[in-house]
Enzyme design. Structure first.
Site, PDB file in Angstrom:
ATOM      1  CD  GLU A   1      -2.465   0.897   2.937  1.00 55.89           C
ATOM      2  OE1 GLU A   1      -2.016   0.065   3.776  1.00 55.89           O
ATOM      3  OE2 GLU A   1      -3.471   1.580   3.163  1.00 55.89           O
TER       4      GLU A   1
ATOM      5  CE  LYS B   1      -7.041   0.578   3.879  1.00 59.54           C
ATOM      6  NZ  LYS B   1      -5.810   1.006   4.594  1.00 59.54           N
TER       7      LYS B   1
ATOM      8  CB  CYS C   1      -3.908  -2.334   4.399  1.00 58.78           C
ATOM      9  SG  CYS C   1      -2.936  -2.646   5.901  1.00 58.78           S
TER      10      CYS C   1
ATOM     11  CB  VAL D   1       0.744  -0.521  12.305  1.00 58.16           C
ATOM     12  CG1 VAL D   1       1.633   0.361  11.437  1.00 58.16           C
ATOM     13  CG2 VAL D   1      -0.695  -0.078  12.198  1.00 58.16           C
TER      14      VAL D   1
HETATM   15  C1  ACM Z   1      -3.805  -0.194   7.183  1.00 54.67           C
HETATM   16  O1  ACM Z   1      -4.914  -0.359   6.683  1.00 54.67           O
HETATM   17  N1  ACM Z   1      -2.843   0.431   6.534  1.00 54.67           N
HETATM   18  C2  ACM Z   1      -3.508  -0.685   8.535  1.00 54.67           C
END
Ligand code: ACM
Length: 262
Positions: A38, A109, A142, A169
């Site tokens: 990402e 996203k 992510c 993370v």
């Molecule tokens: C994330 O969605 N970058 C934790």
């Protein structure tokens, strides 16, 4: 087919440098499909909306997507890569798919994580499945992993491989993606980054552990937590077509989704 990922360590804001490193690493690969993290070209921890706007790019006209198109054509490879997208008066946390014939599509996203809500608006593109010849692939980014309906939807739509650019993370995702693969009988390629960003008060440490998971939850490869890696492995994507759990149980046909009528 040969699928892989790059686990990277981008330098915040140094787009040309980050793009050039990735392009030179892809040049060394022999793969049909490679997934990048990402926001691979910018880094993650923005300080202001102005900063996001100045680093985000139009898709497909921006220099990052153009560089990916060029290397995709040169290497005859499909690439899924995350980047900040400049939309009409708003920015998206997006991923592009490029291939041997150039730009294919982009995905914005759906589920924004934490401070991303300050910088981006939630995605408004459809979850789509793409036939890339060797396999059908879907894209999620992510934190989308936390919402199992995303992977399920892509699998029901026919995805064999879920391509998953990430900047993780929290520690849970690598194990959780094993379940996403088992419950949908799909492969997943999670491409994460390493390193720490401390551009604001709060340091963010990215966990690495990029991985390729098989249809029965096998960890086909899991990367280190602290090294850049370029990995390609061979898979038989057709294994994802078999949705039979036992002779009498089918992953999709056995679902009872109309609970309110039971
Ligand atoms: C994330 O969605 N970058 C934790």
């Amino acid at each position: 087919m040969k699928v892989g990922f790059l686990q990277t360590s981008p330098v915040f804001g140094e787009k040309s440098k980050n793009i050039n490193i990735v392009v030179s690493r892809i040049k060394q690969l022999n793969a049909d499909l490679v997934v990048l993290p990402e926001l691979f070209n910018t880094g993650y921890q923005f300080k202001s909306k102005d900063e996001v706007v100045s680093l985000a790019e139009k898709i497909p006209d921006g220099k990052t997507t153009q560089a990916l198109i060029n290397i995709s054509k040169e290497k005859h490879i499909y690439i899924v890569a995350g980047l900040a997208e400049q939309g009409k008066g708003r920015c998206y946390n997006s991923a592009v798919l490029t291939g041997p014939d150039g730009f294919v599509d982009s995905y914005r996203k759906l589920h924004l994580f934490y401070n991303e809500k300050q910088w981006f608006v939630p995605g408004d593109t459809k979850l789509r499945v793409y036939d890339i010849g060797h396999a059908r692939i879907g894209i999620m980014i992510c934190f989308d992993w936390f919402f199992p309906e995303v992977a399920r939807y892509l699998a029901v739509k026919g995805a064999d491989i879920i391509c998953h650019p990430s900047n993780l993370v929290l520690p849970y995702c690598p194990q959780a993606m094993i379940t996403r693969c088992i419950e949908n009988r799909v492969f997943a390629v999670t491409a994460n980054r390493i390193g720490v960003e401390k551009r604001t008060g709060k340091a963010l440490a990215f966990i690495g552990a990029s991985q390729i998971i098989g249809t029965k939850g096998e960890i086909l490869y899991r990367a280190s937590s602290d090294h850049e890696e370029s990995i390609v492995i061979k898979i038989n994507a057709k294994k994802a077509h078999d949705k039979q759990i036992t002779q009498l149980n089918h992953i999709f046909n056995d679902r009872r989704i109309k609970f309110d009528t039971v």
